[in-house]
Design a protein around this motif. Structure first.
Motif, mmCIF file in Angstrom:
data_model
loop_
_atom_site.group_PDB
_atom_site.id
_atom_site.type_symbol
_atom_site.label_atom_id
_atom_site.label_comp_id
_atom_site.label_asym_id
_atom_site.label_seq_id
_atom_site.Cartn_x
_atom_site.Cartn_y
_atom_site.Cartn_z
ATOM 1 N N LEU A 1 33.305 45.450 51.142
ATOM 2 C CA LEU A 1 34.550 45.847 50.486
ATOM 3 C C LEU A 1 35.055 44.674 49.657
ATOM 4 O O LEU A 1 35.135 43.543 50.147
ATOM 5 C CB LEU A 1 35.616 46.243 51.512
ATOM 6 C CG LEU A 1 35.293 47.423 52.437
ATOM 7 C CD1 LEU A 1 36.389 47.587 53.479
ATOM 8 C CD2 LEU A 1 35.136 48.707 51.632
ATOM 9 N N GLY B 1 38.333 43.415 47.162
ATOM 10 C CA GLY B 1 39.705 43.815 46.870
ATOM 11 C C GLY B 1 40.598 42.646 46.504
ATOM 12 O O GLY B 1 40.128 41.523 46.268
ATOM 13 N N GLN C 1 44.753 46.200 48.153
ATOM 14 C CA GLN C 1 43.800 47.305 48.211
ATOM 15 C C GLN C 1 42.384 46.771 48.112
ATOM 16 O O GLN C 1 42.159 45.654 47.649
ATOM 17 C CB GLN C 1 44.058 48.321 47.102
ATOM 18 C CG GLN C 1 43.820 47.810 45.693
ATOM 19 C CD GLN C 1 44.061 48.880 44.645
ATOM 20 O OE1 GLN C 1 44.763 49.854 44.892
ATOM 21 N NE2 GLN C 1 43.480 48.695 43.477
ATOM 22 N N GLN C 2 41.422 47.571 48.590
ATOM 23 C CA GLN C 2 40.021 47.168 48.573
ATOM 24 C C GLN C 2 39.151 48.355 48.179
ATOM 25 O O GLN C 2 39.513 49.512 48.397
ATOM 26 C CB GLN C 2 39.604 46.623 49.933
ATOM 27 C CG GLN C 2 39.849 47.575 51.079
ATOM 28 C CD GLN C 2 39.703 46.900 52.430
ATOM 29 O OE1 GLN C 2 39.473 45.702 52.517
ATOM 30 N NE2 GLN C 2 39.843 47.657 53.494
ATOM 31 N N THR C 3 37.986 48.049 47.602
ATOM 32 C CA THR C 3 37.068 49.077 47.114
ATOM 33 C C THR C 3 35.711 48.908 47.782
ATOM 34 O O THR C 3 35.175 47.794 47.849
ATOM 35 C CB THR C 3 36.897 48.966 45.590
ATOM 36 O OG1 THR C 3 38.177 49.082 44.963
ATOM 37 C CG2 THR C 3 35.984 50.066 45.071
ATOM 38 N N ASN C 4 35.166 50.006 48.274
ATOM 39 C CA ASN C 4 33.825 50.010 48.828
ATOM 40 C C ASN C 4 32.828 49.869 47.672
ATOM 41 O O ASN C 4 32.751 50.743 46.799
ATOM 42 C CB ASN C 4 33.576 51.310 49.599
ATOM 43 C CG ASN C 4 32.258 51.300 50.348
ATOM 44 O OD1 ASN C 4 31.239 50.859 49.824
ATOM 45 N ND2 ASN C 4 32.284 51.798 51.574
ATOM 46 N N GLY D 1 32.482 53.283 46.021
ATOM 47 C CA GLY D 1 33.597 53.294 45.088
ATOM 48 C C GLY D 1 34.900 53.775 45.698
ATOM 49 O O GLY D 1 35.918 53.887 45.011
ATOM 50 N N GLU D 2 34.925 54.031 47.001
ATOM 51 C CA GLU D 2 36.138 54.512 47.680
ATOM 52 C C GLU D 2 37.168 53.385 47.765
ATOM 53 O O GLU D 2 36.852 52.254 48.118
ATOM 54 C CB GLU D 2 35.784 55.003 49.075
ATOM 55 C CG GLU D 2 36.986 55.523 49.858
ATOM 56 C CD GLU D 2 36.610 55.941 51.263
ATOM 57 O OE1 GLU D 2 37.508 56.323 52.025
ATOM 58 O OE2 GLU D 2 35.408 55.873 51.603
ATOM 59 N N VAL D 3 38.424 53.713 47.442
ATOM 60 C CA VAL D 3 39.520 52.738 47.448
ATOM 61 C C VAL D 3 40.405 52.975 48.657
ATOM 62 O O VAL D 3 40.766 54.122 48.958
ATOM 63 C CB VAL D 3 40.342 52.826 46.150
ATOM 64 C CG1 VAL D 3 41.497 51.821 46.189
ATOM 65 C CG2 VAL D 3 39.468 52.582 44.934
#
Length: 217
Positions: free
Chosen positions: A151, A153, A187-190, A194-196
């Motif tokens: 992840l 972010g 916030q973080q992004t996989n 691409g999941e936030v």
């Protein structure tokens, strides 16, 4: 011709060394003092699940103190915090790495209890307020049981601010050990999907503090 002189004990000047005694700090109701201080992080302690810890931490600030009596005082202050931290992990075996230094500006109120009347006196204080983020920190997070899960972010250190310290006051100086706790939001992004998702946690800093007090009233 002879001269006679009767030497008496009262004619002898006797000087005995006297031990220098440090006078206790004069404290009265209505006294106001300006505390100028610096904090440095001590170590990387284990903290509870969901909290971040900062193995590197520096802070500098000032507080204006008003004394109600010898034992009780209150103040308002502000300082600048610089922290570099990572997550304790806890039960999910994860960690959150800071890729650069976080900076924040807390404003707070302080209540202090001081004991004794000697030159060296113990004290305990509590402070609470709000911290303004000064920058955005890039982060990365992995799960130890799945190294491919990454992840990326950003977070900002700020929000509600709380702290406490116990120490010794000796004259105009004081030395104490304590901690501060402030929020982390972002916030973080996989990277793979691409999941936030959001980041909502806290950062705890354990530190040693030195302060010097200037009497202004």
């Amino acid at each position: 011709m002879r001269y006679a002189y009767n030497f008496r004990l009262s004619d002898k000047l006797v000087r005995e060394p006297q031990e220098r005694v440090k006078e206790p700090e004069q404290v009265e109701k209505g006294d106001m003092r300006l505390h100028v201080y610096g904090n440095v992080g001590l170590f990387d302690p284990i903290v509870c699940l969901g909290y971040h810890k900062a193995p590197f931490h520096l802070a500098a600030g000032a507080m204006l103190e008003y004394r109600f009596n010898r034992w009780l005082s209150a103040g308002i202050g502000a300082d600048v915090h610089f922290s570099y931290g990572f997550n304790n992990g806890g039960l999910i075996f994860s960690y959150l790495d800071f890729e650069n230094m976080s900076a924040s500006l807390p404003f707070y109120g302080d209540v202090r209890f001081t004991l004794g009347k000697r030159y060296v006196r113990p004290f305990f204080d509590l402070r609470g307020g709000y911290s303004i983020p000064l920058n955005t920190v890039e982060t990365s997070k992995r799960y130890e049981h799945d190294p491919n899960f990454l992840l990326k972010g950003t977070v900002r250190a700020g929000g509600l601010y709380f702290g406490s310290a116990f120490g010794l006051s000796f004259g105009p100086s004081e030395l104490s050990f304590g901690f501060t706790d402030m929020g982390l939001r972002g916030q973080q992004t996989n990277v793979e999907t691409g999941e936030v998702s959001g980041i909502k946690t806290h950062m705890v800093n354990y530190h040693l503090r030195y302060a010097y007090k200037f009497k202004i009233k």
